[in-house]
Design an enzyme around this catalytic site. Structure first.
Site, PDB file in Angstrom:
ATOM      1  N   LYS A 199       0.837  -1.214   0.000  1.00  0.00           N
ATOM      2  CA  LYS A 199       0.000   0.000   0.000  1.00  0.00           C
ATOM      3  C   LYS A 199       0.871   1.262   0.000  1.00  0.00           C
ATOM      4  O   LYS A 199       0.663   2.175  -0.789  1.00  0.00           O
ATOM      5  CB  LYS A 199      -0.902   0.007   1.246  1.00  0.00           C
ATOM      6  CG  LYS A 199      -1.620   1.322   1.482  1.00  0.00           C
ATOM      7  CD  LYS A 199      -2.516   1.281   2.686  1.00  0.00           C
ATOM      8  CE  LYS A 199      -1.848   1.713   3.966  1.00  0.00           C
ATOM      9  NZ  LYS A 199      -1.522   3.155   4.052  1.00  0.00           N
ATOM     10  N   ASN A 200       1.852   1.286   0.896  1.00  0.00           N
ATOM     11  CA  ASN A 200       2.634   2.517   1.039  1.00  0.00           C
ATOM     12  C   ASN A 200       3.575   2.759  -0.142  1.00  0.00           C
ATOM     13  O   ASN A 200       4.091   3.862  -0.302  1.00  0.00           O
ATOM     14  CB  ASN A 200       3.422   2.498   2.353  1.00  0.00           C
ATOM     15  CG  ASN A 200       2.504   2.627   3.555  1.00  0.00           C
ATOM     16  OD1 ASN A 200       1.303   2.829   3.402  1.00  0.00           O
ATOM     17  ND2 ASN A 200       3.056   2.499   4.742  1.00  0.00           N
ATOM     18  N   CYS A 260      -6.329  12.453  12.743  1.00  0.00           N
ATOM     19  CA  CYS A 260      -6.894  11.129  12.542  1.00  0.00           C
ATOM     20  C   CYS A 260      -6.615  10.287  13.764  1.00  0.00           C
ATOM     21  O   CYS A 260      -5.932  10.725  14.687  1.00  0.00           O
ATOM     22  CB  CYS A 260      -6.378  10.474  11.266  1.00  0.00           C
ATOM     23  SG  CYS A 260      -4.850   9.620  11.492  1.00  0.00           S
ATOM     24  N   ARG A 301      -1.009  14.238  13.117  1.00  0.00           N
ATOM     25  CA  ARG A 301      -0.477  14.161  11.757  1.00  0.00           C
ATOM     26  C   ARG A 301      -0.453  15.499  11.009  1.00  0.00           C
ATOM     27  O   ARG A 301      -1.150  15.683  10.001  1.00  0.00           O
ATOM     28  CB  ARG A 301      -1.228  13.099  10.947  1.00  0.00           C
ATOM     29  CG  ARG A 301      -1.128  11.727  11.573  1.00  0.00           C
ATOM     30  CD  ARG A 301      -1.720  10.645  10.719  1.00  0.00           C
ATOM     31  NE  ARG A 301      -0.779  10.111   9.769  1.00  0.00           N
ATOM     32  CZ  ARG A 301      -1.008   9.043   9.028  1.00  0.00           C
ATOM     33  NH1 ARG A 301      -2.146   8.400   9.150  1.00  0.00           N
ATOM     34  NH2 ARG A 301      -0.120   8.612   8.174  1.00  0.00           N
ATOM     35  N   ASP A 354       3.821   0.757  12.207  1.00  0.00           N
ATOM     36  CA  ASP A 354       2.654   0.060  11.654  1.00  0.00           C
ATOM     37  C   ASP A 354       2.490  -1.348  12.226  1.00  0.00           C
ATOM     38  O   ASP A 354       1.422  -1.953  12.084  1.00  0.00           O
ATOM     39  CB  ASP A 354       2.763  -0.029  10.121  1.00  0.00           C
ATOM     40  CG  ASP A 354       2.503   1.317   9.467  1.00  0.00           C
ATOM     41  OD1 ASP A 354       2.169   2.269  10.179  1.00  0.00           O
ATOM     42  OD2 ASP A 354       2.640   1.414   8.239  1.00  0.00           O
ATOM     43  N   ARG A 362      -8.836  -0.718   4.086  1.00  0.00           N
ATOM     44  CA  ARG A 362      -7.955   0.307   3.480  1.00  0.00           C
ATOM     45  C   ARG A 362      -6.615  -0.291   3.081  1.00  0.00           C
ATOM     46  O   ARG A 362      -5.950   0.230   2.184  1.00  0.00           O
ATOM     47  CB  ARG A 362      -7.724   1.446   4.481  1.00  0.00           C
ATOM     48  CG  ARG A 362      -8.896   2.409   4.635  1.00  0.00           C
ATOM     49  CD  ARG A 362      -8.471   3.640   5.421  1.00  0.00           C
ATOM     50  NE  ARG A 362      -7.128   4.031   5.037  1.00  0.00           N
ATOM     51  CZ  ARG A 362      -6.151   4.300   5.899  1.00  0.00           C
ATOM     52  NH1 ARG A 362      -6.358   4.248   7.183  1.00  0.00           N
ATOM     53  NH2 ARG A 362      -4.946   4.630   5.458  1.00  0.00           N
TER      54      ARG A 362
HETATM   55  C1  UD1 Z   1       3.756   6.932   6.370  1.00  0.00           C
HETATM   56  C2  UD1 Z   1       3.003   5.638   6.145  1.00  0.00           C
HETATM   57  C3  UD1 Z   1       2.482   5.083   7.463  1.00  0.00           C
HETATM   58  C4  UD1 Z   1       3.633   4.925   8.442  1.00  0.00           C
HETATM   59  C5  UD1 Z   1       4.414   6.237   8.563  1.00  0.00           C
HETATM   60  C6  UD1 Z   1       5.662   6.103   9.434  1.00  0.00           C
HETATM   61  C7  UD1 Z   1       2.095   5.902   3.934  1.00  0.00           C
HETATM   62  C8  UD1 Z   1       0.890   6.054   3.074  1.00  0.00           C
HETATM   63  N1  UD1 Z   1       1.881   5.905   5.243  1.00  0.00           N
HETATM   64  O1  UD1 Z   1       2.851   7.875   6.902  1.00  0.00           O
HETATM   65  O2  UD1 Z   1       1.883   3.817   7.209  1.00  0.00           O
HETATM   66  O3  UD1 Z   1       3.127   4.592   9.713  1.00  0.00           O
HETATM   67  O4  UD1 Z   1       4.842   6.686   7.267  1.00  0.00           O
HETATM   68  O5  UD1 Z   1       6.477   5.094   8.946  1.00  0.00           O
HETATM   69  O6  UD1 Z   1       3.194   5.727   3.434  1.00  0.00           O
HETATM   70  N2  UD1 Z   1       5.064  14.790  10.910  1.00  0.00           N
HETATM   71  C9  UD1 Z   1       5.076  16.133  11.247  1.00  0.00           C
HETATM   72  N3  UD1 Z   1       4.940  17.035  10.238  1.00  0.00           N
HETATM   73  C10 UD1 Z   1       4.809  16.668   8.927  1.00  0.00           C
HETATM   74  C11 UD1 Z   1       4.800  15.294   8.609  1.00  0.00           C
HETATM   75  C12 UD1 Z   1       4.928  14.372   9.621  1.00  0.00           C
HETATM   76  O7  UD1 Z   1       5.189  16.502  12.415  1.00  0.00           O
HETATM   77  O8  UD1 Z   1       4.684  17.542   8.068  1.00  0.00           O
HETATM   78  C13 UD1 Z   1       5.185  13.781  11.993  1.00  0.00           C
HETATM   79  C14 UD1 Z   1       3.910  12.930  12.111  1.00  0.00           C
HETATM   80  O9  UD1 Z   1       2.950  13.556  12.904  1.00  0.00           O
HETATM   81  C15 UD1 Z   1       4.453  11.675  12.761  1.00  0.00           C
HETATM   82  C16 UD1 Z   1       5.846  11.551  12.146  1.00  0.00           C
HETATM   83  O10 UD1 Z   1       6.174  12.842  11.649  1.00  0.00           O
HETATM   84  O11 UD1 Z   1       4.557  11.856  14.142  1.00  0.00           O
HETATM   85  C17 UD1 Z   1       5.940  10.519  11.043  1.00  0.00           C
HETATM   86  O12 UD1 Z   1       5.060  10.854  10.003  1.00  0.00           O
HETATM   87  P1  UD1 Z   1       5.352  10.496   8.458  1.00  0.00           P
HETATM   88  O13 UD1 Z   1       6.662   9.798   8.366  1.00  0.00           O
HETATM   89  O14 UD1 Z   1       5.137  11.731   7.675  1.00  0.00           O
HETATM   90  O15 UD1 Z   1       4.221   9.459   8.170  1.00  0.00           O
HETATM   91  P2  UD1 Z   1       3.242   9.418   6.914  1.00  0.00           P
HETATM   92  O16 UD1 Z   1       3.980   9.759   5.679  1.00  0.00           O
HETATM   93  O17 UD1 Z   1       1.998  10.181   7.221  1.00  0.00           O
END
Ligand code: UD1
Length: 415
Positions: A22-23, A116, A121, A304, A395
């Site tokens: 998925k990711n 969420c 996030r 995850d 999902r």
């Molecule tokens: C992706 C994965 C998800 C996985 C996560 C961490 C997909 C579709 N989803 O989610 O399954 O659990 O990586 O491996 O690939 N953060 C901020 N600001 C930002 C962005 C992120 O503070 O602008 C924080 C988030 O709140 C969280 C951390 O960074 O605490 C990690 O988030 P991120 O690595 O961005 O995860 P996703 O890309 O949303």
């Protein structure tokens, strides 16, 4: 609304081919809009997030066709740069389309994603980086408008290796003028898959798989035919199922190279793991041994799979300790496991789990991986477990009931 019913105490045995990741597939679908033609993806998982992304791409003007597990995306006519509210809010990772749309048409509209169930996030890192690349981003009543007269390569430092932000930057920088140097990039395998796809489309990228990426923008990108890798999180889920229920199973197309930390943790907890050219074989006799795990960015233990470990600790010999450092809301499943008799104490980012016996109960899936963890808990519980709100599981899992049935689990879905 549908529920999943699981009868516990049936050990698992057999083989399974793991669905596409998925990711990985979602950013690959976003990358397809950078090519003014057709891109073909094989081994695409038939999951709700993919259907949702197809809907969004179609609303932008792409023509998507999914036949079996092959998806073709024709992005010749991109007539719109507004990510629809419904699709955008249903799937947070639609935010990576901001970078791709800026790269392709210098403009994008998206709804600000809300919080969420696994945490707040934010997207501050995404927006800051896109601004550094030259986009002007304004927010009006929850709608983001990003525009530029042409993005320009620059030096970006990410203060946290966010997966989504890294993908957004890659997609935007691919269509920018000049070279972008990204420090602090996420090293998740799915980021590397995206780099390789962009590389094959004509973007020169150095440092793939490392935290320092150098992306040389290219105005005209080619298409191609690409393979989605097996889903390492689904492999981890089904490996945990074997450990919870006992038995032996072989997982084909299971991306063992990207499961180092997960498989070594499972070994330490008592599983026997064999890796060969066929895939990963997991076998388990008796109950899991206690262990302590802290989640973290790749190559650390993936957040995850944290709720799956919580289940393994709860049915194990001596419990275990978990520290969640990525998403603050990822302990929500503990409340549901309490209904099954689990003894879990949560203190901030830490969970202290006492090993014991679970009993079947009616529980609610709170999020995608938490829902899968409850299914696994049901396999190891006495009696019947009833899991509601299964749409979360859909999902990311093509058909969790069919997969586990094929290994001998007594599980069914009722609508
Ligand atoms: C992706 C994965 C998800 C996985 C996560 C961490 C997909 C579709 N989803 O989610 O399954 O659990 O990586 O491996 O690939 N953060 C901020 N600001 C930002 C962005 C992120 O503070 O602008 C924080 C988030 O709140 C969280 C951390 O960074 O605490 C990690 O988030 P991120 O690595 O961005 O995860 P996703 O890309 O949303």
């Amino acid at each position: 609304m549908s529920v999943i019913l699981v009868q516990g105490y049936h050990s698992l045995k057999g083989e399974l081919e793991i669905q596409g990741s998925k990711n990985a597939v979602l950013p690959m679908m976003a990358a397809a809009i950078l090519h003014k033609g057709t891109t073909v993806l094989h081994h695409v998982p038939r999951i709700q997030d993919v259907f949702c992304m197809m809907g969004i791409l179609e609303s932008l003007g792409c023509v998507c066709r999914l036949e079996g597990h092959t998806l073709s995306i024709d992005a010749r006519e991109l007539t719109c740069c507004r990510i629809p509210e419904e699709g955008g809010k249903a799937m947070r990772s639609s935010i990576i389309l901001l970078g791709a749309l800026l790269g392709r048409c210098n403009e994008a509209f998206a709804h600000y994603p809300g919080g969420c169930s696994i945490g707040s996030r934010p997207i501050d890192l995404h927006l800051r980086a896109l601004k550094e690349l030259g986009a002007v981003i304004e927010e009006d009543d929850g709608v983001l408008h990003a525009a530029s007269t042409g993005l320009s390569g620059t030096v970006i430092h990410l203060s946290y290796p966010s997966v989504g932000a890294t993908e957004n930057i890659l997609l935007a920088a691919a269509g920018a003028n000049g070279t972008t140097v990204l420090h602090g990039a996420a090293r998740e395998p799915e980021v590397e898959v995206l780099c390789r796809m962009l590389g094959a489309m004509g973007v020169r990228i150095r440092g793939m798989g490392t935290e320092l990426l150098e992306i040389q923008g290219e105005k005209t990108l080619g298409g191609g035919v690409f393979e989605v890798p097996g889903d390492r999180i689904v492999t981890g889920t089904y490996a945990a199922a074997v450990m919870a229920a006992g038995g032996r199973a072989l997982f084909r197309r299971s991306s063992p190279r990207h499961l180092g930390c997960v498989l070594s943790t499972m070994k330490s907890m008592g599983a026997a793991i064999r890796i060969d050219q066929d895939g990963v074989e997991v076998s388990m006799e008796g109950r899991t041994r206690p262990w302590a795990v802290e989640t973290g960015p790749y190559p650390g233990f993936p957040t995850d799979l944290q709720s799956l470990l919580m289940v393994l600790f709860a049915v194990g010999e001596g419990g275990g300790y978990l520290k969640e450092t990525v998403f603050e809301g990822r302990f929500a499943t503990a409340k549901e496991l309490h209904k099954m008799g689990a003894a879990i104490i949560i203190e901030g980012k830490e969970a202290f789990v006492t090993g014991g016996q679970l009993r079947g109960a009616c529980v609610r899936s709170c999020d995608l991986r938490g829902g899968a963890a409850l299914v696994v808990a049901g396999l190891a519980a006495d009696g019947e477990t009833r899991i509601t709100d299964c749409h979360h599981i859909d999902r990311g899992y093509e058909d969790i009931c069919k997969d586990l049935q094929s290994l001998g689990a007594v599980i069914r879905r009722e609508t």
